[in-house]
Design an enzyme around this catalytic site. Structure first.
Site, PDB file in Angstrom:
ATOM      1  CE1 TYR A 189     -43.465   5.332  11.320  1.00 10.77           C
ATOM      2  CE2 TYR A 189     -44.242   6.616   9.455  1.00 10.77           C
ATOM      3  CZ  TYR A 189     -43.211   6.029  10.154  1.00 10.77           C
ATOM      4  OH  TYR A 189     -41.931   6.142   9.686  1.00 10.77           O
ATOM      5  CE  LYS A 229     -43.113   2.133   9.714  1.00 11.99           C
ATOM      6  NZ  LYS A 229     -42.928   2.991   8.518  1.00 11.99           N
TER       7      LYS A 229
END
Length: 287
Positions: A134, A162
């Site tokens: 992330y 992400k």
């Protein structure tokens, strides 16, 4: 290899009026999202308020969602933690509970060296679950840039990113330099990310507009750009709140507006002002 295609919801954690976790509401919300076509759920992300939960609550939230989902869609568990040891603990718990993968922020409590970032993800990889890294340089001191990802993608279970930097050009560079799967990470760049080649979208406001989000993904990925753009422009004034510090409160208030109340956010997040609520009400009317 595409592992996490589709719309994955960074699912909220509902609270009662006494600010206790509402596990019954959590089950109902997971069911509703799946019934409306979402492709996966991600508990314990930023939207799930992981940092405000104690260990017992955090474990039970993950277990409750995996039990409620019952294999219908993948569940990817956030492991954000102030230490490698704790992140590994949450990865191991996710694996034991039956998760399909983990979503892992880099070290979050200081500015780590490049070597420390690589070692952190290598240690998480040893747990044996696929990792969606992330990249959120706004909330951490780390920016997982394409050159660094080119090293990280050599780690066995480091399979996806992400991407939440806000720089849409990175998607192309990531594909040039790595074999990672790229997932759009900001609601207000979702269409741009999908058109740039992202195979999935980790979404916040899909909590309140799951069908519309799934429709947007389907249109964008099937080449129906004009139809996707028309829908996206209706959603965009609301989606922009996903890239603000008040995203959790905004998503929860949006859920109240669509008849799916999940309570307020836990402190230190404070309730929206009346002006903020009015603004969200106005943009929601456009959808």
């Amino acid at each position: 290899m595409t592992r996490f295609a589709g719309v994955y919801v960074a699912i909220v954690t509902p609270f009662t009026e006494e600010m206790e976790v509402d596990y019954g509401c959590l089950r109902e919300h997971a069911d509703w999202l799946i019934e409306n076509g979402v492709h996966g759920l991600i508990p314990m992300g930023t939207v799930g308020e992981y940092a405000t939960l104690d260990d017992a609550e955090r474990e039970k939230v993950v277990e409750t969602i995996i039990e409620a989902v019952a294999g219908r869609v993948p569940v990817v568990v956030g492991t954000g933690s102030p230490s490698t040891k704790k992140a590994v603990h949450w990865a191991e718990h996710a694996k034991k509970a039956g998760a399909s993968g983990i979503m892992a922020l880099p070290p979050i409590n200081y500015n780590p060296t490049r070597h420390e970032i690589i070692e952190f993800y290598q240690t998480l990889s040893n747990v044996g679950l696929p990792i969606i890294a992330y990249n959120n340089p706004f909330d951490t001191k780390v920016d997982l840039k394409p050159d660094l990802l080119a090293e990280l993608c050599k780690i066995e279970n480091f399979v996806a990113i992400k991407e939440f930097s806000g720089d849409i050009r990175r998607i192309h560079e990531i594909y040039e330099k790595t074999d990672l799967e790229v997932l759009a990470g900001a609601d207000d760049l979702a269409l741009e990310g999908l058109l740039a080649g992202a195979t999935g979208w980790i979404a916040g406001f899909t909590n309140s507009y799951p069908k519309e989000s799934v429709d947007l993904f389907a249109l964008a990925t099937s080449g129906k750009v004009a139809e996707a753009t028309e829908l996206y422009r209706r959603l965009l004034p609301l989606f922009r709140y996903d890239s603000t510090p008040r995203l959790v409160q905004s998503i929860k208030y949006s859920l109240k507006l669509v008849g799916k109340p999940v309570g307020k956010a836990r402190a230190p997040r404070l309730d929206l002002t009346e002006e903020e609520k009015s603004n969200i009400e106005q943009v929601s009317k456009l959808i």
